[in-house]
Design a protein around this motif. Structure first.
Motif, mmCIF file in Angstrom:
data_model
loop_
_atom_site.group_PDB
_atom_site.id
_atom_site.type_symbol
_atom_site.label_atom_id
_atom_site.label_comp_id
_atom_site.label_asym_id
_atom_site.label_seq_id
_atom_site.Cartn_x
_atom_site.Cartn_y
_atom_site.Cartn_z
ATOM 1 N N TRP A 146 106.984 18.363 79.082
ATOM 2 C CA TRP A 146 106.315 17.653 77.994
ATOM 3 C C TRP A 146 107.487 15.933 77.620
ATOM 4 N N SER A 147 108.357 15.782 78.664
ATOM 5 C CA SER A 147 108.727 14.432 78.593
ATOM 6 C C SER A 147 108.141 13.575 78.438
ATOM 7 N N GLN A 148 107.350 13.732 79.517
ATOM 8 C CA GLN A 148 105.825 12.707 79.684
ATOM 9 C C GLN A 148 105.008 12.583 78.488
ATOM 10 N N GLY A 201 105.496 13.798 75.064
ATOM 11 C CA GLY A 201 105.943 13.757 73.873
ATOM 12 C C GLY A 201 105.580 13.075 73.193
ATOM 13 N N ASP A 202 105.636 11.349 73.072
ATOM 14 C CA ASP A 202 104.985 10.810 72.614
ATOM 15 C C ASP A 202 103.340 10.617 72.178
ATOM 16 N N GLU A 256 101.049 23.716 83.489
ATOM 17 C CA GLU A 256 102.036 22.775 83.956
ATOM 18 C C GLU A 256 101.715 22.398 85.212
ATOM 19 N N THR A 299 101.464 18.378 85.092
ATOM 20 C CA THR A 299 101.971 17.290 85.005
ATOM 21 C C THR A 299 102.347 16.256 85.343
ATOM 22 N N ARG A 303 99.185 12.599 81.900
ATOM 23 C CA ARG A 303 99.371 10.766 80.981
ATOM 24 C C ARG A 303 98.148 9.924 81.646
ATOM 25 N N SER A 327 110.540 20.241 90.107
ATOM 26 C CA SER A 327 111.547 19.551 88.917
ATOM 27 C C SER A 327 111.931 20.703 89.151
ATOM 28 N N GLU A 366 112.486 21.783 85.221
ATOM 29 C CA GLU A 366 111.708 21.995 83.958
ATOM 30 C C GLU A 366 110.444 23.276 85.129
#
Length: 262
Positions: free
Chosen positions: A2-4, A6-7, A45, A48, A52, A175, A177
């Motif tokens: 989600w940090s990867q 998120g934007d 996930e 991951t 992106r 990770s 996560e």
């Protein structure tokens, strides 16, 4: 994960597909769509480190199978390849997808190879990432089955990390996560029963009737990319190169310093 992403504009939704409340992640834009399918007892996930980059040029759909992740769990019976392919085709119909690329890891590669052979008109290409489904010696899969059973029965941090270390060669790449997400999945009420249905494909008789053979690769008319690794537990790089060579439009790529998750 989600940090990867998120934007990036993305949607997580739960449509009912083939009677299954199915967790689906959608992101990215482009002229083509990639449908991404994880491995046995896995969840979206697993991709991951791929989403992106792929979403820069493609629309992406990643989802959890029936009995997996946060999709509807299975209370009894077995999950076999026709169950997964029927659900996949229904997912394509739900989203109106025309000839997406199909990317399957392990079990996902097994499903992709079977459905691509049965319905080549519905797909543009197959990416088979450490694909499963062959009848291989039990010694090659025994450790994975053992640590997987321990992780489901007792989803502690250490047991989950040991399970992930079978598929991820470098333990530093696992990770917190990813461990926490799989702990949450394996701790779901009813997941142990669902795992019995998922694990049916490890039963020799059931596996035999679902198995992937050399003929499945040779009969594949779609472009096929076989992605293998230097620490793949089901076989050396030469095994992957041979499988790619069987497909009339096959290509091969080797990922180094990796195990069952290229």
């Amino acid at each position: 994960l989600w940090s990867q992403i998120g934007d990036l504009p993305h949607t997580v939704e739960f449509p009912v597909v083939d009677g299954v409340r199915t967790r689906v992640l959608r992101l990215g834009e482009g002229p083509s769509t990639i449908v991404m399918m994880a491995g046995t007892s896995g969840h979206l996930e697993a991709f991951t480190h791929n989403l992106r980059a792929l979403a820069e040029r493609h629309a992406i759909i990643a989802y959890d199978y029936p009995g997996h992740g946060w999709s509807t769990l299975v209370e009894g019976g077995t999950l076999e390849i026709p169950d997964y392919t029927r659900h996949l085709l229904a997912l394509l119909d739900h989203y109106g997808l025309e000839r997406p690329h199909l990317l399957g890891e392990s079990l996902g590669g097994w499903i992709a190879l079977k459905v691509g052979q049965q319905h080549p008109e519905r797909f543009a290409s197959l990416v088979l990432s450490a694909p499963g489904g062959r009848m291989v010696g039990r010694a090659k899969v025994g450790r994975a089955q053992s640590v997987s059973a321990d992780a489901v029965a007792h989803p502690t941090y250490d047991n989950i990390k040991a399970r992930l270390n079978v598929v991820i060669h470098d333990p530093d790449a696992i990770s917190d996560e990813l461990i926490a997400i799989r702990q949450a999945v394996y701790s779901r009420p009813g997941f142990a029963a669902s795992m019995k249905a998922i694990a049916a494909l490890q039963n020799p008789e059931i596996r035999q009737r679902n198995a992937v053979t050399d003929d499945d690769y040779a009969a594949q008319t779609l472009p096929v990319l076989v992605v293998w690794t230097d620490h793949e537990p089901s076989g050396d790089p030469e095994d992957g190169r041979r499988l790619a060579g069987l497909a009339p439009r096959g290509e091969f790529v080797l990922v180094t310093n990796a195990a069952h998750w290229p």
